[in-house]
Design a protein around this motif. Sequence first.
Motif, mmCIF file in Angstrom:
data_model
loop_
_atom_site.group_PDB
_atom_site.id
_atom_site.type_symbol
_atom_site.label_atom_id
_atom_site.label_comp_id
_atom_site.label_asym_id
_atom_site.label_seq_id
_atom_site.Cartn_x
_atom_site.Cartn_y
_atom_site.Cartn_z
ATOM 1 N N VAL A 161 9.892 45.532 -1.689
ATOM 2 C CA VAL A 161 10.286 45.239 -0.185
ATOM 3 C C VAL A 161 9.101 45.601 0.613
ATOM 4 C CG1 VAL A 161 12.646 45.198 -0.363
ATOM 5 C CG2 VAL A 161 11.450 47.356 0.236
ATOM 6 N N THR A 162 8.149 46.496 0.184
ATOM 7 C CA THR A 162 7.133 46.995 1.139
ATOM 8 C C THR A 162 5.862 46.282 0.678
ATOM 9 O OG1 THR A 162 7.001 48.896 -0.582
ATOM 10 C CG2 THR A 162 8.122 49.244 1.476
ATOM 11 N N LEU A 214 6.249 56.260 -1.629
ATOM 12 C CA LEU A 214 5.185 55.408 -1.230
ATOM 13 C C LEU A 214 4.445 55.490 -0.196
ATOM 14 C CD1 LEU A 214 7.052 52.107 -2.231
ATOM 15 C CD2 LEU A 214 6.194 53.676 -3.626
ATOM 16 N N LYS A 215 4.942 56.044 0.933
ATOM 17 C CA LYS A 215 3.952 56.780 1.848
ATOM 18 C C LYS A 215 2.984 57.717 1.381
ATOM 19 C CE LYS A 215 5.122 58.947 6.031
ATOM 20 N NZ LYS A 215 5.907 59.527 7.033
ATOM 21 N N ILE A 243 5.988 51.410 6.013
ATOM 22 C CA ILE A 243 4.739 51.360 4.670
ATOM 23 C C ILE A 243 4.411 49.799 4.749
ATOM 24 C CG2 ILE A 243 4.718 51.215 2.163
ATOM 25 C CD1 ILE A 243 7.058 53.446 2.460
ATOM 26 N N ALA A 244 5.456 48.811 4.960
ATOM 27 C CA ALA A 244 5.207 47.257 4.707
ATOM 28 C C ALA A 244 4.045 47.198 5.692
ATOM 29 C CB ALA A 244 6.439 46.614 5.033
ATOM 30 N N ARG A 249 10.178 52.439 5.376
ATOM 31 C CA ARG A 249 10.066 51.155 4.501
ATOM 32 C C ARG A 249 9.165 50.251 5.650
ATOM 33 N NH1 ARG A 249 14.786 51.609 1.495
ATOM 34 N NH2 ARG A 249 16.001 50.489 3.076
ATOM 35 N N GLY A 280 10.838 56.212 -0.360
ATOM 36 C CA GLY A 280 10.082 55.897 0.747
ATOM 37 C C GLY A 280 8.629 56.686 0.922
ATOM 38 N N ALA A 307 15.339 55.743 5.698
ATOM 39 C CA ALA A 307 14.664 54.981 4.671
ATOM 40 C C ALA A 307 14.134 53.798 5.032
ATOM 41 C CB ALA A 307 15.516 54.716 3.322
ATOM 42 N N GLU A 308 14.989 52.934 5.853
ATOM 43 C CA GLU A 308 14.587 51.647 6.552
ATOM 44 C C GLU A 308 13.345 51.882 7.422
ATOM 45 O OE1 GLU A 308 17.717 49.330 8.464
ATOM 46 O OE2 GLU A 308 18.803 49.724 6.684
ATOM 47 N N THR A 360 12.018 49.549 -3.796
ATOM 48 C CA THR A 360 11.104 49.972 -2.560
ATOM 49 C C THR A 360 9.718 49.425 -2.713
ATOM 50 O OG1 THR A 360 12.295 52.174 -2.647
ATOM 51 C CG2 THR A 360 10.604 51.823 -1.057
ATOM 52 N N CYS A 361 9.229 49.308 -4.059
ATOM 53 C CA CYS A 361 7.859 48.596 -4.016
ATOM 54 C C CYS A 361 7.804 47.115 -3.455
ATOM 55 C CB CYS A 361 7.286 48.789 -5.346
ATOM 56 S SG CYS A 361 6.593 50.338 -5.644
#
Lengths: 280, 280
Positions: free
Chosen positions: A59-60, A271-272, A19-20, A16, A268, A12-13, A56-57
């Motif tokens: 942090v990204t 969001l990808k 994505i960021a 993320r 994650g 997940a990290e 997650t939104c």
Amino acid sequence: MEAVILKGREVAERIRAEIAEEVLKLKRKGLTPTLAVVSVGDSPDTMSYIKGVEQTCNVTGVALKLKSFGEDIGREEFLSEFMNINDDPSINGIIVMQPLPSHIEMDEIRYLIKPEKDVDCISPVNLSKVFGGEEDGFMPCTAEAVMTILKFYGIELKGKEAVVIGRSMVIGRPVAMMLLKQDATVTICHSKTEDLPAVTRRADIVIAAVGRPNFVKGDFIKKGAVVIDVGINTLDGKLVGDVDFKDVLQKAGMITPVPGGVGSVTAGILLKHVIRASKL
Amino acid sequence: MEAVILKGREVAERIRAEIAEEVLKLKRKGLTPTLAVVSVGDSPDTMSYIKGVEQTCNVTGVALKLKSFGEDIGREEFLSEFMNINDDPSINGIIVMQPLPSHIEMDEIRYLIKPEKDVDCISPVNLSKVFGGEEDGFMPCTAEAVMTILKFYGIELKGKEAVVIGRSMVIGRPVAMMLLKQDATVTICHSKTEDLPAVTRRADIVIAAVGRPNFVKGDFIKKGAVVIDVGINTLDGKLVGDVDFKDVLQKAGMITPVPGGVGSVTAGILLKHVIRASKL
């Protein structure tokens, strides 16, 4: 020897971070990837899912629009609201929380949602692509989370025996098709399977998606097999998977924990998909 | 003891009789169920398929419109012709013969064909229904022919081990989903499967859809298993299946022959779909 624990959180990290980076690039071009979460009512499951996606939104940098409606919203009104969201050019991806109240048919929404915004794969267009092994659609996030963990940890699938327990349209069936696409020999078993432990004991890779707490025991597992636990159940106030973790830990070669396994990767993946949708 | 031979022709006769009766009823109401067969070029496979459908149409009273185009037809022109057929209210069902020439994409037609006329299941709407086990769409005819033979001969599927050899979108994958719907434990294996005979020997029911003449041998089969041969291959000028019939006959409990097995049922299923389409 105890099994190696496949930490979903590490996967997940990594996702993320990717994505960021993508979000930054897109924002420089003046585009903010945006996800709409559509929900009717406020079941605890929905609320906890939304909370995870929200984090997650945050942090990204993906933007989130919560489109929450009361349980008393009429069918017509809901569909009209849904079509506004579907047509809104500032929204790139849409996920509709289940369950919906009985007067609103998920089946109707399946056919309305634009396939290019359908980031959790409910549209027939995306489902038929998963079925056929075409990779240009969106796959169901949890099923893709399973595949992402297997890939992250370098687990070979080609020619291997994979057994999927469960045949739902959100996990069992799609993950079976995705394993097949990776050249595994795939068995789907379920509540009507005669002698389930004998079937799962043949597997190099077991995917448990039954929705029954601690259902899969050590004697279901071939020594050294990879066990992926998709279950999220509550037992005595604790979160547990479909796999009896302590028991299977002694038998498996690798295993995902609950929590901290598949569930931690799903947001994650979602969001990808939103990032990809925003590029379409 | 030799295996019982599951005669596809008996199944086909029953289906044709049912269709003929339905056609009479519909004609009394002033409706003639009509199938359009769309083909580009005149490959021998296409010609022989059309001949079979033509015969079944003749004995049942379903009307047939052959829409045959030369290989030199342009993409635009073909699509425009196709849309005329698609929109023609006198046509209830459409089947598009494969292969198409390389400048015409089957994928494009998939998305254009009306799901309610898509009697051989190429549209994403029908494919996603097969995937999900919903039975109100049209299933691929050959896959449904397999299921129809199993049902006709009263073969129990619930809880049984079914092994499908082959993973195509016309047979392997859909038949796997249909067996799953009937509560079988389903394994899909293929060219990348390690030790295929060991996998098929576990099966109570084997579906062979590999497209290799006489590929499945006696030692692939558990004593007494049901073997369904979907293959249609030509070997030394003779029609043979994917199963080495003589060899497997000594081992299986039941087996379909080639010719006279699955292939003889397919046209009937297609016309059953046309009848259903004409009622929509």
